[in-house]
Scaffold this active site. Sequence first.
Site, PDB file in Angstrom:
ATOM      1  N   ASP A  10       0.868  -1.187   0.000  1.00  0.00           N
ATOM      2  CA  ASP A  10       0.000   0.000   0.000  1.00  0.00           C
ATOM      3  C   ASP A  10       0.901   1.231   0.000  1.00  0.00           C
ATOM      4  OD1 ASP A  10      -1.614   2.197   0.655  1.00  0.00           O
ATOM      5  OD2 ASP A  10      -2.890   1.038   2.006  1.00  0.00           O
ATOM      6  N   ASP A 110      -3.351   2.593  -5.618  1.00  0.00           N
ATOM      7  CA  ASP A 110      -2.138   2.542  -4.792  1.00  0.00           C
ATOM      8  C   ASP A 110      -1.952   1.267  -3.977  1.00  0.00           C
ATOM      9  OD1 ASP A 110      -3.729   2.897  -2.482  1.00  0.00           O
ATOM     10  OD2 ASP A 110      -2.235   4.192  -1.573  1.00  0.00           O
ATOM     11  N   GLU A 111      -2.627   0.181  -4.387  1.00  0.00           N
ATOM     12  CA  GLU A 111      -2.489  -1.076  -3.664  1.00  0.00           C
ATOM     13  C   GLU A 111      -2.313  -2.248  -4.605  1.00  0.00           C
ATOM     14  OE1 GLU A 111      -5.689  -0.245  -0.176  1.00  0.00           O
ATOM     15  OE2 GLU A 111      -5.545  -2.308  -0.896  1.00  0.00           O
TER      16      GLU A 111
HETATM   17  P1  TTP Z   1      -5.123   5.271   0.868  1.00  0.00           P
HETATM   18  O1  TTP Z   1      -4.119   4.207   0.586  1.00  0.00           O
HETATM   19  O2  TTP Z   1      -6.322   4.945   1.687  1.00  0.00           O
HETATM   20  O3  TTP Z   1      -4.423   6.482   1.616  1.00  0.00           O
HETATM   21  P2  TTP Z   1      -3.007   7.101   1.380  1.00  0.00           P
HETATM   22  O4  TTP Z   1      -2.198   6.340   0.392  1.00  0.00           O
HETATM   23  O5  TTP Z   1      -3.192   8.555   1.070  1.00  0.00           O
HETATM   24  O6  TTP Z   1      -2.386   7.014   2.816  1.00  0.00           O
HETATM   25  P3  TTP Z   1      -1.763   5.766   3.564  1.00  0.00           P
HETATM   26  O7  TTP Z   1      -0.347   6.160   3.857  1.00  0.00           O
HETATM   27  O8  TTP Z   1      -2.605   5.665   4.803  1.00  0.00           O
HETATM   28  O9  TTP Z   1      -1.895   4.588   2.664  1.00  0.00           O
HETATM   29  O10 TTP Z   1      -5.666   5.907  -0.474  1.00  0.00           O
HETATM   30  C1  TTP Z   1      -4.862   6.029  -1.650  1.00  0.00           C
HETATM   31  C2  TTP Z   1      -5.175   7.316  -2.388  1.00  0.00           C
HETATM   32  O11 TTP Z   1      -6.565   7.358  -2.722  1.00  0.00           O
HETATM   33  C3  TTP Z   1      -4.914   8.550  -1.581  1.00  0.00           C
HETATM   34  O12 TTP Z   1      -3.572   8.984  -1.694  1.00  0.00           O
HETATM   35  C4  TTP Z   1      -5.895   9.533  -2.150  1.00  0.00           C
HETATM   36  C5  TTP Z   1      -7.041   8.711  -2.622  1.00  0.00           C
HETATM   37  N1  TTP Z   1      -8.163   8.818  -1.668  1.00  0.00           N
HETATM   38  C6  TTP Z   1      -9.155   9.777  -1.878  1.00  0.00           C
HETATM   39  O13 TTP Z   1      -9.105  10.483  -2.883  1.00  0.00           O
HETATM   40  N2  TTP Z   1     -10.160   9.895  -0.960  1.00  0.00           N
HETATM   41  C7  TTP Z   1     -10.239   9.129   0.162  1.00  0.00           C
HETATM   42  O14 TTP Z   1     -11.175   9.271   0.980  1.00  0.00           O
HETATM   43  C8  TTP Z   1      -9.217   8.142   0.383  1.00  0.00           C
HETATM   44  C9  TTP Z   1      -9.256   7.283   1.624  1.00  0.00           C
HETATM   45  C10 TTP Z   1      -8.211   8.026  -0.558  1.00  0.00           C
HETATM   46 MG    MG Z   2      -1.958   4.243   0.515  1.00  0.00          MG
END
Ligand code: TTP
Ligand code: MG
Length: 367
Positions: A10, A110-111
């Site tokens: 992730d 992003d996963e």
């Molecule tokens: P996530 O992997 O949930 O969050 P992240 O990568 O920003 O942070 P983390 O370090 O906790 O993994 O989401 C991936 C991307 O998806 C994030 O960068 C932006 C987008 N996103 C949104 O646009 N709205 C949202 O509510 C969420 C949760 C994510």
């Molecule tokens: Mg993330």
Amino acid sequence: MQARVIMLVDLDYFFAQCEELRNPALKDKPVVVGVYSGRTEDSGAVSTANYVARKYGVKSGIPLYLAKKRLEGTEAVFLPVDDEFYEHISDKIMHALRGYADAFEQVGIDEAYLDVTQKVQGSFEAAKALAQKIKGEVKNQLNITFSVGVGPNKLVSKIASDSQKPNGLTIVKPEEVKRFLSPLPVNRLIGVGRKTSAKMGELGIKTIGDLARYDVQRLVEILGRTLGVYFHNAANGVDNQLVQEAGEAESISRISTLKENTRDLALILEKTDQLIEDIHKEVVQRDISFRQIGIIAIMTDLSVRSRSQMLETPARYVDALRKTVRELFEKFLGESELEIRRVGVKISNFAKEEAEQQQLTSFFQKT
Ligand code: TTP
Ligand code: MG
């Protein structure tokens, strides 16, 4: 049977990390990426924020005006989302990650899940070293960090990856699964939203451990069979979903020409029995189970017809195949008048048998 070794990668604070990538001067400042709805200057919501901003209580989903308020007096930088750029970066990273896996499945921007069982020969120690190596190489080549969870299945690796961020690496070996999951709140399980979690709360179920111990029959009565079984398995760390490339849902099928054009069930089943034997060999060899069984009939006018049936629980034996194929052909012959020229059998919706844990499916087969 060898336990699987599954990684979930992730990417850290992804949209904001992409912004830091093209403008390193942002690194030490709070960075907020948001969707501006345009009604007023500050209307809209936060998509994500870097970890500097998160210290001020800024996170995905909160209104931009609130983020501004919380970051007042800092050097915070607010930016609009640039999907195209993030996708470009994501593609490069996914391409690199794919190369480390036996099987690869991207989930969202992003996963990704990596099945690395063969690569590490089933060793969680080797998986840890591999995860560190991937982290190092991706950091060097693309300058991006991410968090990794390693577990015996997708469910555990996903929860593991969430437990240490950013730049985390969390390994949960098969024998540690119960201890790892048990104290976590039930809403950490995928599918437990606010409603389900409230319902479970009323039943006295607060943690995943509570859920794992809860009487499965009652759970099925309350939530229905599919959900009840799913949650019982999930709480016990049991998950047999395969890591597989999106859009490439796999199937195994065999097709063959009948001795003569016919509508005779016995003749048809004689042929499908051979096909089933053949399919079953592959099932054993690949050590999978299947949930969907289909038949194919090519008629004398060369039109192709198909029917399929979803099983309640995954199957892997010849008996289940024979029974369902027979039922499907019986029904099909009742619905069509033409003679059949060729017949086929197809299975899909695969799952991998769990190595260590007892599947609840066997429980239901007994009752
Ligand atoms: P996530 O992997 O949930 O969050 P992240 O990568 O920003 O942070 P983390 O370090 O906790 O993994 O989401 C991936 C991307 O998806 C994030 O960068 C932006 C987008 N996103 C949104 O646009 N709205 C949202 O509510 C969420 C949760 C994510
Ligand atoms: Mg993330």
